[in-house]
Design a protein around this motif. Sequence first.
Motif, PDB file in Angstrom:
ATOM      1  N   ILE A   9      -1.389  13.757 -51.227  1.00 40.06           N
ATOM      2  CA  ILE A   9      -0.495  12.819 -51.919  1.00 40.06           C
ATOM      3  C   ILE A   9       0.923  13.374 -51.950  1.00 40.06           C
ATOM      4  O   ILE A   9       1.889  12.658 -51.674  1.00 40.06           O
ATOM      5  N   LEU A  10       1.050  14.668 -52.262  1.00 39.61           N
ATOM      6  CA  LEU A  10       2.386  15.268 -52.265  1.00 39.61           C
ATOM      7  C   LEU A  10       3.011  15.225 -50.879  1.00 39.61           C
ATOM      8  O   LEU A  10       4.212  14.978 -50.733  1.00 39.61           O
ATOM      9  N   GLN A  11       2.213  15.465 -49.879  1.00 44.15           N
ATOM     10  CA  GLN A  11       2.717  15.411 -48.506  1.00 44.15           C
ATOM     11  C   GLN A  11       3.219  14.010 -48.178  1.00 44.15           C
ATOM     12  O   GLN A  11       4.306  13.844 -47.614  1.00 44.15           O
ATOM     13  N   LEU A  12       2.450  12.988 -48.551  1.00 51.72           N
ATOM     14  CA  LEU A  12       2.876  11.608 -48.297  1.00 51.72           C
ATOM     15  C   LEU A  12       4.161  11.279 -49.051  1.00 51.72           C
ATOM     16  O   LEU A  12       5.066  10.630 -48.509  1.00 51.72           O
ATOM     17  N   LEU A  13       4.249  11.720 -50.306  1.00 51.37           N
ATOM     18  CA  LEU A  13       5.461  11.459 -51.077  1.00 51.37           C
ATOM     19  C   LEU A  13       6.681  12.118 -50.445  1.00 51.37           C
ATOM     20  O   LEU A  13       7.756  11.512 -50.377  1.00 51.37           O
ATOM     21  N   ARG A  14       6.511  13.335 -49.952  1.00 52.41           N
ATOM     22  CA  ARG A  14       7.636  14.027 -49.306  1.00 52.41           C
ATOM     23  C   ARG A  14       8.057  13.301 -48.027  1.00 52.41           C
ATOM     24  O   ARG A  14       9.253  13.176 -47.736  1.00 52.41           O
ATOM     25  N   GLU A  15       7.078  12.838 -47.264  1.00 56.79           N
ATOM     26  CA  GLU A  15       7.402  12.098 -46.041  1.00 56.79           C
ATOM     27  C   GLU A  15       8.125  10.800 -46.374  1.00 56.79           C
ATOM     28  O   GLU A  15       9.097  10.425 -45.696  1.00 56.79           O
ATOM     29  N   MET A  16       7.666  10.109 -47.419  1.00 58.56           N
ATOM     30  CA  MET A  16       8.323   8.863 -47.810  1.00 58.56           C
ATOM     31  C   MET A  16       9.741   9.135 -48.304  1.00 58.56           C
ATOM     32  O   MET A  16      10.661   8.368 -48.025  1.00 58.56           O
ATOM     33  N   SER A  42      -1.199   2.522 -49.434  1.00 58.71           N
ATOM     34  CA  SER A  42      -2.134   3.581 -49.085  1.00 58.71           C
ATOM     35  C   SER A  42      -2.122   4.682 -50.137  1.00 58.71           C
ATOM     36  O   SER A  42      -3.169   5.193 -50.540  1.00 58.71           O
ATOM     37  N   LEU A  43      -0.930   5.046 -50.591  1.00 58.17           N
ATOM     38  CA  LEU A  43      -0.798   6.074 -51.610  1.00 58.17           C
ATOM     39  C   LEU A  43      -1.472   5.629 -52.906  1.00 58.17           C
ATOM     40  O   LEU A  43      -2.171   6.402 -53.550  1.00 58.17           O
ATOM     41  N   ARG A  44      -1.264   4.371 -53.290  1.00 62.75           N
ATOM     42  CA  ARG A  44      -1.896   3.832 -54.486  1.00 62.75           C
ATOM     43  C   ARG A  44      -3.418   3.945 -54.393  1.00 62.75           C
ATOM     44  O   ARG A  44      -4.091   4.337 -55.337  1.00 62.75           O
ATOM     45  N   ALA A  45      -3.962   3.603 -53.232  1.00 59.76           N
ATOM     46  CA  ALA A  45      -5.410   3.679 -53.028  1.00 59.76           C
ATOM     47  C   ALA A  45      -5.888   5.132 -53.110  1.00 59.76           C
ATOM     48  O   ALA A  45      -6.933   5.414 -53.707  1.00 59.76           O
ATOM     49  N   ASP A  46      -5.119   6.058 -52.521  1.00 58.67           N
ATOM     50  CA  ASP A  46      -5.488   7.482 -52.586  1.00 58.67           C
ATOM     51  C   ASP A  46      -5.486   7.990 -54.027  1.00 58.67           C
ATOM     52  O   ASP A  46      -6.395   8.709 -54.443  1.00 58.67           O
ATOM     53  N   VAL A  47      -4.460   7.623 -54.785  1.00 59.67           N
ATOM     54  CA  VAL A  47      -4.364   8.063 -56.179  1.00 59.67           C
ATOM     55  C   VAL A  47      -5.518   7.475 -56.988  1.00 59.67           C
ATOM     56  O   VAL A  47      -6.153   8.183 -57.781  1.00 59.67           O
ATOM     57  N   ALA A  48      -5.821   6.210 -56.791  1.00 56.68           N
ATOM     58  CA  ALA A  48      -6.928   5.582 -57.523  1.00 56.68           C
ATOM     59  C   ALA A  48      -8.247   6.278 -57.200  1.00 56.68           C
ATOM     60  O   ALA A  48      -9.062   6.535 -58.093  1.00 56.68           O
ATOM     61  N   SER A  49      -8.449   6.607 -55.940  1.00 58.40           N
ATOM     62  CA  SER A  49      -9.666   7.306 -55.534  1.00 58.40           C
ATOM     63  C   SER A  49      -9.745   8.692 -56.178  1.00 58.40           C
ATOM     64  O   SER A  49     -10.797   9.096 -56.681  1.00 58.40           O
ATOM     65  N   ASP A  50      -8.620   9.419 -56.171  1.00 62.06           N
ATOM     66  CA  ASP A  50      -8.590  10.753 -56.777  1.00 62.06           C
ATOM     67  C   ASP A  50      -8.849  10.691 -58.280  1.00 62.06           C
ATOM     68  O   ASP A  50      -9.572  11.522 -58.827  1.00 62.06           O
TER      69      ASP A  50
END
Length: 103
Positions: A9-16, A42-50
């Motif tokens: 998630i942090l990696q995705l946020l940094r890329e965004m 996609s990030l929302r789905a990842d966070v919800a899953s986590d």
Amino acid sequence: MSTEPESVILQLLREMRADMARLEGTVASKDDIRELQSDFSSLRADVASDVLTLHKELGGQIVGLRRAVVEYHTSVIGHGVLISELEARLRRVEQHLNLPEAH
């Protein structure tokens, strides 16, 4: 430094953030906007899953902790009963033999 692996998630946020900085000051195309919206979804789905996984893990740990506390209390109460029975018996023996009370 942490020995844990980098969070996806942090990696995705940094890329965004890098994408947004790159697009800042320019007019974003519809494709860029759609791509960012897709990334956010996609990030929302990842966070919800986590969060769901964390909730399940913590729930299991809490159940285990409750079980351990109940077992401990049951054990302590059981030992308390045994000790009080032993003390009562000792008092009866002392009284029967006319001995001074043990303190």
